[in-house]
Design a protein around this motif. Structure first.
Motif, PDB file in Angstrom:
ATOM      1  N   PRO A 116     -41.343  13.871 -29.066  1.00  0.00           N
ATOM      2  CA  PRO A 116     -40.057  14.521 -28.781  1.00  0.00           C
ATOM      3  C   PRO A 116     -40.176  15.932 -28.218  1.00  0.00           C
ATOM      4  O   PRO A 116     -39.294  16.369 -27.481  1.00  0.00           O
ATOM      5  N   ASP A 117     -41.257  16.634 -28.513  1.00  0.00           N
ATOM      6  CA  ASP A 117     -41.417  17.997 -27.991  1.00  0.00           C
ATOM      7  C   ASP A 117     -41.752  18.007 -26.500  1.00  0.00           C
ATOM      8  O   ASP A 117     -41.700  19.058 -25.868  1.00  0.00           O
ATOM      9  N   ASP A 118     -42.092  16.851 -25.958  1.00  0.00           N
ATOM     10  CA  ASP A 118     -42.447  16.746 -24.545  1.00  0.00           C
ATOM     11  C   ASP A 118     -41.292  16.249 -23.678  1.00  0.00           C
ATOM     12  O   ASP A 118     -41.487  15.988 -22.494  1.00  0.00           O
ATOM     13  N   HIS A 119     -40.112  16.087 -24.273  1.00  0.00           N
ATOM     14  CA  HIS A 119     -38.968  15.536 -23.545  1.00  0.00           C
ATOM     15  C   HIS A 119     -37.685  16.246 -23.944  1.00  0.00           C
ATOM     16  O   HIS A 119     -37.489  16.587 -25.109  1.00  0.00           O
ATOM     17  N   GLU A 120     -36.830  16.446 -22.966  1.00  0.00           N
ATOM     18  CA  GLU A 120     -35.484  16.978 -23.198  1.00  0.00           C
ATOM     19  C   GLU A 120     -34.521  16.059 -22.460  1.00  0.00           C
ATOM     20  O   GLU A 120     -34.839  15.545 -21.383  1.00  0.00           O
TER      21      GLU A 120
ATOM     22  N   MET B 238     -35.962  15.743 -18.717  1.00  0.00           N
ATOM     23  CA  MET B 238     -37.097  16.596 -18.375  1.00  0.00           C
ATOM     24  C   MET B 238     -38.274  16.182 -19.249  1.00  0.00           C
ATOM     25  O   MET B 238     -38.117  15.985 -20.454  1.00  0.00           O
ATOM     26  N   ALA B 239     -39.446  16.046 -18.629  1.00  0.00           N
ATOM     27  CA  ALA B 239     -40.658  15.657 -19.340  1.00  0.00           C
ATOM     28  C   ALA B 239     -41.746  16.687 -19.067  1.00  0.00           C
ATOM     29  O   ALA B 239     -41.960  17.083 -17.911  1.00  0.00           O
ATOM     30  N   LYS B 240     -42.418  17.095 -20.129  1.00  0.00           N
ATOM     31  CA  LYS B 240     -43.494  18.082 -19.991  1.00  0.00           C
ATOM     32  C   LYS B 240     -44.669  17.453 -19.248  1.00  0.00           C
ATOM     33  O   LYS B 240     -45.156  16.393 -19.621  1.00  0.00           O
ATOM     34  N   TYR B 241     -45.098  18.129 -18.199  1.00  0.00           N
ATOM     35  CA  TYR B 241     -46.257  17.691 -17.424  1.00  0.00           C
ATOM     36  C   TYR B 241     -47.489  18.495 -17.861  1.00  0.00           C
ATOM     37  O   TYR B 241     -48.533  17.942 -18.120  1.00  0.00           O
ATOM     38  N   THR B 242     -47.322  19.808 -17.907  1.00  0.00           N
ATOM     39  CA  THR B 242     -48.315  20.719 -18.480  1.00  0.00           C
ATOM     40  C   THR B 242     -47.529  21.703 -19.338  1.00  0.00           C
ATOM     41  O   THR B 242     -46.303  21.655 -19.387  1.00  0.00           O
ATOM     42  N   SER B 243     -48.217  22.640 -19.960  1.00  0.00           N
ATOM     43  CA  SER B 243     -47.508  23.596 -20.812  1.00  0.00           C
ATOM     44  C   SER B 243     -46.521  24.455 -20.025  1.00  0.00           C
ATOM     45  O   SER B 243     -45.551  24.955 -20.583  1.00  0.00           O
ATOM     46  N   SER B 244     -46.747  24.610 -18.720  1.00  0.00           N
ATOM     47  CA  SER B 244     -45.861  25.467 -17.938  1.00  0.00           C
ATOM     48  C   SER B 244     -45.085  24.727 -16.843  1.00  0.00           C
ATOM     49  O   SER B 244     -44.302  25.337 -16.131  1.00  0.00           O
ATOM     50  N   ALA B 245     -45.308  23.422 -16.710  1.00  0.00           N
ATOM     51  CA  ALA B 245     -44.620  22.657 -15.666  1.00  0.00           C
ATOM     52  C   ALA B 245     -43.969  21.413 -16.264  1.00  0.00           C
ATOM     53  O   ALA B 245     -44.581  20.702 -17.056  1.00  0.00           O
ATOM     54  N   TRP B 246     -42.711  21.209 -15.902  1.00  0.00           N
ATOM     55  CA  TRP B 246     -41.951  20.059 -16.385  1.00  0.00           C
ATOM     56  C   TRP B 246     -41.390  19.289 -15.200  1.00  0.00           C
ATOM     57  O   TRP B 246     -40.992  19.882 -14.196  1.00  0.00           O
ATOM     58  N   GLU B 247     -41.331  17.971 -15.345  1.00  0.00           N
ATOM     59  CA  GLU B 247     -40.725  17.105 -14.334  1.00  0.00           C
ATOM     60  C   GLU B 247     -39.279  16.840 -14.732  1.00  0.00           C
ATOM     61  O   GLU B 247     -38.979  16.627 -15.896  1.00  0.00           O
ATOM     62  N   LEU B 248     -38.387  16.864 -13.751  1.00  0.00           N
ATOM     63  CA  LEU B 248     -36.996  16.532 -14.056  1.00  0.00           C
ATOM     64  C   LEU B 248     -36.562  15.317 -13.261  1.00  0.00           C
ATOM     65  O   LEU B 248     -37.107  15.012 -12.203  1.00  0.00           O
ATOM     66  N   ALA B 249     -35.596  14.598 -13.824  1.00  0.00           N
ATOM     67  CA  ALA B 249     -35.039  13.411 -13.170  1.00  0.00           C
ATOM     68  C   ALA B 249     -33.582  13.289 -13.572  1.00  0.00           C
ATOM     69  O   ALA B 249     -33.199  13.676 -14.681  1.00  0.00           O
ATOM     70  N   VAL B 250     -32.765  12.781 -12.672  1.00  0.00           N
ATOM     71  CA  VAL B 250     -31.358  12.525 -12.973  1.00  0.00           C
ATOM     72  C   VAL B 250     -31.032  11.084 -12.619  1.00  0.00           C
ATOM     73  O   VAL B 250     -31.647  10.488 -11.735  1.00  0.00           O
ATOM     74  N   SER B 251     -30.065  10.557 -13.342  1.00  0.00           N
ATOM     75  CA  SER B 251     -29.606   9.205 -13.088  1.00  0.00           C
ATOM     76  C   SER B 251     -28.119   9.154 -13.413  1.00  0.00           C
ATOM     77  O   SER B 251     -27.712   9.509 -14.518  1.00  0.00           O
TER      78      SER B 251
END
Length: 188
Positions: A50-54, A70-83
């Motif tokens: 759960p700490d890797d996803h919002e 939003m999903a954590k990719y690295t500690s400073s970079a996150w991937e976002l997606a919308v649907s």
């Protein structure tokens, strides 16, 4: 329409939403026609980490019409997606979801946010550009859109603090109601 940062209790709705997408929308969202099994695996990953996803939910009245993830990719970079449900697309919902996610990223000092955009999905490429995400061509008909997230200003910090404190108060109120209900049921 309301955008709300949500919690693990919305994951079954998120999974159902993703499974209900048309094949074209699944390809547009994931880059391929994802299976229901793979969606279940994504939801399990979100439960176990759960700490890797919002997750954000877009509501029209009581009806869920879209999600931001939003999903954590690295500690400073996150991937976002919308649907967004096909019946509610082109109404600014994806735009609002991305805006909320970027505001959250700013507040939480995420230094980079990116998303994958397939070449045919001109709408998501437009939204990426609108939110200052620079698109770069990748391979196999895919682009990556990324932004270095700036530090929030004082107004943005206060706005995000207000949102997060309101979420906590709402959760406490909901839990208090459940506790009272349980207590009264035990007394009867």
């Amino acid at each position: 329409m309301m955008i709300k940062h949500t919690d693990i209790y919305s994951l079954s709705d998120y999974g159902s939403h993703l499974k209900s997408l048309s094949d074209g929308d699944k390809r547009s969202r994931f880059g391929f026609n994802i299976t229901d099994f793979a969606i279940d695996q994504l939801i399990l990953k979100m439960i176990y980490h759960p700490d890797d996803h919002e997750l954000w939910v877009a509501m029209e009245g009581e009806k869920i019409v879209g999600f931001g993830h939003m999903a954590k990719y690295t500690s400073s970079a996150w991937e976002l997606a919308v649907s967004v449900n096909s019946s509610h697309q082109r109404k600014g919902i994806g735009d609002n979801l991305i805006g909320e996610m970027l505001a959250w990223a700013k507040f939480h000092k995420i230094s980079e946010v990116f998303m994958h955009c397939i070449e045919e999905n001109k709408v998501i490429q437009h939204l990426a550009t609108k939110h200052s995400l620079e698109t770069r061509e990748r391979s196999h008909g895919e682009r990556t859109a990324a932004i270095e997230v700036p530090s929030p200003n004082l107004l943005e910090v206060n706005t995000q603090l207000w949102k997060e404190q309101s979420e906590i108060v709402n959760q406490i109120t909901e839990l208090r109601g459940k506790l009272i209900s349980l207590w009264f049921n035990q007394k009867l």
